[in-house]
Design a protein around this motif. Structure first.
Motif, short mmCIF file in Angstrom:
data_model
loop_
_atom_site.label_atom_id
_atom_site.label_comp_id
_atom_site.label_asym_id
_atom_site.label_seq_id
_atom_site.Cartn_x
_atom_site.Cartn_y
_atom_site.Cartn_z
N SER A 109 52.82 33.61 25.14
CA SER A 109 53.33 34.40 26.27
C SER A 109 53.47 35.87 25.95
O SER A 109 53.69 36.69 26.85
CB SER A 109 54.69 33.85 26.72
N GLY A 114 50.67 34.53 32.35
CA GLY A 114 51.03 33.12 32.41
C GLY A 114 49.84 32.19 32.35
O GLY A 114 49.88 31.14 31.71
N ASN A 147 57.63 30.14 29.17
CA ASN A 147 56.88 31.29 29.67
C ASN A 147 57.72 32.12 30.63
O ASN A 147 57.59 33.36 30.67
CB ASN A 147 55.60 30.81 30.36
#
Length: 516
Positions: A109, A114, A147
């Motif tokens: 991340s 994403g 994330n």
């Protein structure tokens, strides 16, 4: 009226997809179209949809070329060292696998994207979840929540939006939030540990032999005295051809699909799904089945391989070129040298040309990632209908005004806390643009009248990001559930409560440290 209809439309969408009465694409298109007619603005539906598509087209283009770029990087082996390290830690322990999922998702991340995170995480971890019979919604839930915490990085999007909307410096927003975000990330790791223990209790400390037996439904071969331990097993995914070293000691046939032979050298034949049985002492060369996976091997390579180390797409001689290209691409993204869709378009074209100079190979690589590209881009454009109608009809604005108006006057001095609490549901039901540019300035104005600084409001507005990353309005989540072969409704039912809890942990830590 528009406020009520807005909430009803969102609730209808969520209920239908969680009950699996409609597919996400169909629900994203048909439900807002219906509500647009209900509010008496059916004639403007075309304009709203085209406006939504126009707003999301750069995102769709970015995702399309990002999937191709990072798909190629996965193919050529750029991330194999990271994957090997995580998988070596995981072994065949469900608890370690879930924790490894969280760690891998958090590390990847750092690039701020994403879709990239989910592609790499699922590519690495999916084979283990599948072979050991683990719950894949655990994988998607942990990856999305990790994330979400990391999405608050200045180049991730929300921090920059909050800073821009309130005209403050992004560094002044993010840096003081680091302790609270660190606590949130620790909460994700703790969550992964607890969920991993739950999976371990459900499945036990499985070896791949046992997982393959469970998958087969029957035990093939008579039980001898041979054994295969966790440390001598590997699983090869998408293998073109591979040789596995013999595992175990003693004589007799090991249980498993396509049971291997006892002492000496043996060849275990593969079943329809490409799994082979475990071999006894000596070595084995297992024939591969339809999907090219082989069975457990021996001590020649302890641990697991999530990606076949012998796949023909590997380009070890170009490793440092690909690493430099990826670093340069991420640096250009952070420095905003060019729009992100343009950067990924150029990066994908260059990566394909250098790694696969043959035209047929380039077409094969593009075709191998076409399913993901089509699924994600289709979902983005379907989401454009949803966001276009929400915005065009004025539902979003009415919902935001109602929520802000519902705040008691006595809460004025605590507007940072109010902002943090509201950010959890609002960033789930709204796009980041809608929340940060439409709602946050109103909250900041209300707070300023009571001496609450814009910086506190900006920091508090980041609290909802762990939940936001599972929102149906986030295109990247469709990459996650699509690659993991998980129904979006199942992912939503499982993840929402844990992600919301993580957001509350971040908020609590921010209040405790005096950041918010």
């Amino acid at each position: 009226m528009l406020t009520i209809l807005g909430f009803v439309m969102i609730a209808t969408f969520l209920v239908l997809i969680m009950m699996k009465k409609m597919s996400p694409i169909a629900a994203l298109v048909l439900i807002p179209a219906l509500f647009c007619v209900i509010v008496g603005q059916g004639g403007q539906l075309g304009d709203y949809v085209l406006k939504g598509v126009g707003d999301l087209a750069p995102t769709a283009a970015m995702l399309m070329f990002a999937i191709v770029y990072f798909g190629v990087m996965i193919d050529v082996g750029l991330f194999d060292p990271i994957v090997r390290g995580i998988l070596r830690f995981c072994k065949a322990d469900p608890m370690r696998i879930v924790v490894g999922t969280a760690v891998l998702a958090a590390i990847v991340s750092l690039d701020g994207d994403g879709s990239t995170t989910f592609m790499i995480t699922v590519s690495a971890m999916y084979p283990l979840y599948k072979r050991l019979g683990m719950s894949r919604v655990v994988m998607t839930g942990v990856a999305a929540t990790a994330n979400g915490v990391m999405n608050t990085l200045p180049w991730g999007g929300p921090t920059a939006r909050a800073a821009t909307a309130l005209k403050v410096d992004a560094g002044d927003v993010f840096v003081p939030m680091i302790p609270a975000l660190a606590v949130g990330l620790l909460a994700v790791f703790l969550l992964a540990y607890v969920l991993g223990l739950r999976e371990r209790k459900r499945l036990g400390m499985l070896t791949l032999d046992e997982a393959l037996e469970t998958e087969a439904g029957t035990v093939g071969g008579a039980g001898g005295v041979g054994s295969v331990t966790e440390r001598t097993e590997q699983v090869l995914v998408k293998a073109g051809s591979a040789t596995t070293a013999g595992g175990g000691t003693g004589t007799g046939k090991s249980a498993g699909k396509g049971g291997g032979s006892g002492a000496g050298t043996a060849g275990g034949s593969g079943d329809a799904d490409g799994t082979t049985g475990a071999d006894g002492a000596g070595s084995a060369h297992g024939a591969h089945g339809a999907d090219g996976t082989s069975g457990p091997g021996g001590p020649g390579d302890s641990g697991f391989q999530g990606l076949d180390p012998n796949r023909p797409t590997l380009r070890p001689r170009l490793y440092w070129f690909n690493a430099a290209l990826t670093i340069a691409l991420l640096t250009a993204m952070i420095m905003e040298l060019l729009p992100i869709p343009v950067l990924f378009l150029l990066g994908a074209a260059l990566a394909l040309t250098v790694n696969f100079p043959n035209m047929a190979d380039q077409k094969a690589r593009i075709a191998s990632h076409a399913d993901n590209v089509l699924n994600v881009s289709g979902m983005v454009f379907a989401a454009a209908v949803f966001t276009g109608v929400l915005t065009g009809t004025g539902m979003v604005q009415h919902m935001a005004d109602w929520l802000v108006g519902a705040i008691p006057e006595g809460m004025g001095p605590h507007m940072a806390l109010v902002t943090g609490v509201l950010s959890i549901p609002l960033t789930y039901f709204m796009s980041n643009d809608g929340f940060y540019f439409g709602v946050v300035p109103v909250l900041a104005e209300a707070g300023a009248a009571h001496g609450v600084s814009p910086l506190e409001i900006a920091r508090a507005s980041l609290v909802g990001q762990p939940l936001h990353m599972s929102s149906p309005l986030v295109p990247a989540v469709y990459v996650l559930v699509g690659m993991a072969k998980v129904e979006f409704g199942d992912h939503t039912k499982f993840t929402v409560k844990w992600a919301a809890l993580t957001s509350l942990v971040v908020l609590g830590a921010g209040l405790l440290f005096g950041i918010i």
